[in-house]
Scaffold this motif. Sequence first.
Motif, PDB file in Angstrom:
ATOM      1  N   TYR A  24       0.803  -1.224   0.000  1.00  0.00           N
ATOM      2  CA  TYR A  24       0.000   0.000   0.000  1.00  0.00           C
ATOM      3  C   TYR A  24       0.840   1.280   0.000  1.00  0.00           C
ATOM      4  N   ALA A  25       2.150   1.149   0.134  1.00  0.00           N
ATOM      5  CA  ALA A  25       2.983   2.336   0.284  1.00  0.00           C
ATOM      6  C   ALA A  25       2.945   3.234  -0.951  1.00  0.00           C
ATOM      7  N   SER A  26       2.987   2.658  -2.138  1.00  0.00           N
ATOM      8  CA  SER A  26       2.940   3.473  -3.360  1.00  0.00           C
ATOM      9  C   SER A  26       1.613   4.212  -3.481  1.00  0.00           C
ATOM     10  N   ASP A  27       0.534   3.539  -3.085  1.00  0.00           N
ATOM     11  CA  ASP A  27      -0.779   4.194  -3.138  1.00  0.00           C
ATOM     12  C   ASP A  27      -0.839   5.394  -2.216  1.00  0.00           C
ATOM     13  N   LEU A  28      -0.136   5.329  -1.083  1.00  0.00           N
ATOM     14  CA  LEU A  28      -0.164   6.466  -0.169  1.00  0.00           C
ATOM     15  C   LEU A  28       0.548   7.675  -0.774  1.00  0.00           C
ATOM     16  N   VAL A  29       1.613   7.442  -1.525  1.00  0.00           N
ATOM     17  CA  VAL A  29       2.272   8.550  -2.225  1.00  0.00           C
ATOM     18  C   VAL A  29       1.323   9.154  -3.255  1.00  0.00           C
ATOM     19  N   ILE A  30       0.621   8.317  -3.979  1.00  0.00           N
ATOM     20  CA  ILE A  30      -0.334   8.794  -4.980  1.00  0.00           C
ATOM     21  C   ILE A  30      -1.430   9.619  -4.330  1.00  0.00           C
ATOM     22  N   VAL A  31      -1.927   9.170  -3.185  1.00  0.00           N
ATOM     23  CA  VAL A  31      -2.959   9.931  -2.458  1.00  0.00           C
ATOM     24  C   VAL A  31      -2.436  11.310  -2.082  1.00  0.00           C
ATOM     25  N   ALA A  32      -1.215  11.365  -1.563  1.00  0.00           N
ATOM     26  CA  ALA A  32      -0.646  12.645  -1.143  1.00  0.00           C
ATOM     27  C   ALA A  32      -0.495  13.607  -2.312  1.00  0.00           C
ATOM     28  N   VAL A  33      -0.134  13.079  -3.478  1.00  0.00           N
ATOM     29  CA  VAL A  33       0.052  13.920  -4.665  1.00  0.00           C
ATOM     30  C   VAL A  33      -1.284  14.286  -5.298  1.00  0.00           C
ATOM     31  N   ALA A  34      -2.119  13.269  -5.552  1.00  0.00           N
ATOM     32  CA  ALA A  34      -3.293  13.468  -6.398  1.00  0.00           C
ATOM     33  C   ALA A  34      -4.514  13.972  -5.642  1.00  0.00           C
ATOM     34  N   TRP A  35      -4.679  13.547  -4.404  1.00  0.00           N
ATOM     35  CA  TRP A  35      -5.871  13.942  -3.655  1.00  0.00           C
ATOM     36  C   TRP A  35      -5.618  15.086  -2.679  1.00  0.00           C
TER      37      TRP A  35
END
Length: 343
Positions: A24-35
């Motif tokens: 899930y770590a990559s998804d958390l980076v995406i959340v921080a950037v995109a959302w």
Amino acid sequence: MADGSITMPSTDTSILLRLRDGIYASDLVIVAVAWLDFFSWLSDKPSNQVEICNAFNIERRSADVMLTLFVAKDLLLCIDGDYHLTDLAREHLVKGAAWSLCPYLETMKERPTCKDLLEVLRTGKPASWGSKEGEKEWSLAIKDEDIASSFTSAMDSRGSYLAPRMAEVIDCTGYHSLLDIAGGSGIYACAITAQYNNLRASVLERPPVDDVAKLCIAKRGLSNRVSVIAGDMFGSLPDGHDIHLFSNTLHDWGQERVEALINSSYKALPPKGMIVIHDAHINENKSGPLSVAEYSVLLMYSTDGKCYSVSEINRMLTDAGFVDLSFTTTAAYWSVITGRKPA
């Protein structure tokens, strides 16, 4: 094995464990950037954790896991409590920057796990176990017999790699009885008793996991030395044990419940009794290791807990009254923290 011995493989399985633990770590980076557009916001105003929580309406435990991951990934620096962007983040994760990769990462923002992680950040409440639609959070899902059996089997397979090395680094000389608290299949209790002939052990587990533990212990030929006690660790811990083992247990729970478990252990142990905490620990300054920071995201997603830092565990042990604290690395990215109840 039928004689109770547990051997180590010839290869290092760390990379395979990390495939699952860091999912899930990559998804958390995406959340921080995109959302959240987190890195653009922070580029103009280095801030501490409280300010970040307030600005993004993020729960404290979730923010701690997120910030620890970003420091471990070399995206942030923590200087005197304030978080600053690294050059890597400033060049590539700020919207409008010449080499910004934000549009590239944003193409993955609609992934279900990204949306779940955003909710976990905001509420602090865990999502379903394993991202399964309609599944309950881990602490509730494990009460189902089928899930309890499959989950315990999964943790037993990991334990076959982690347990022998853990047993090697713990000095149980002079001790007589070990209580493996929430010990799952009992593999860690079995590994220690196989290492020390002077020890007997009991595995404390809730139904229906207790029955699974009995079968696993019997298969290892150690039923005569390792017993199972059906019970809840959040009740009073049984007397008569001079070692308490928490192996991969504390990371499932929030700080208040972890403190309660450590205090309960101190109360139940006799003078000179030892507490052993075997887990994946964040280092003292919360800058890594990256593998543990990634694993902490999975725990944040699925449980009420996280990977605690060495400094956090040491503080809780000291507050409870334990002395002679020590830290030792074991296998993969796991480690052991021990403490002793004064005489």
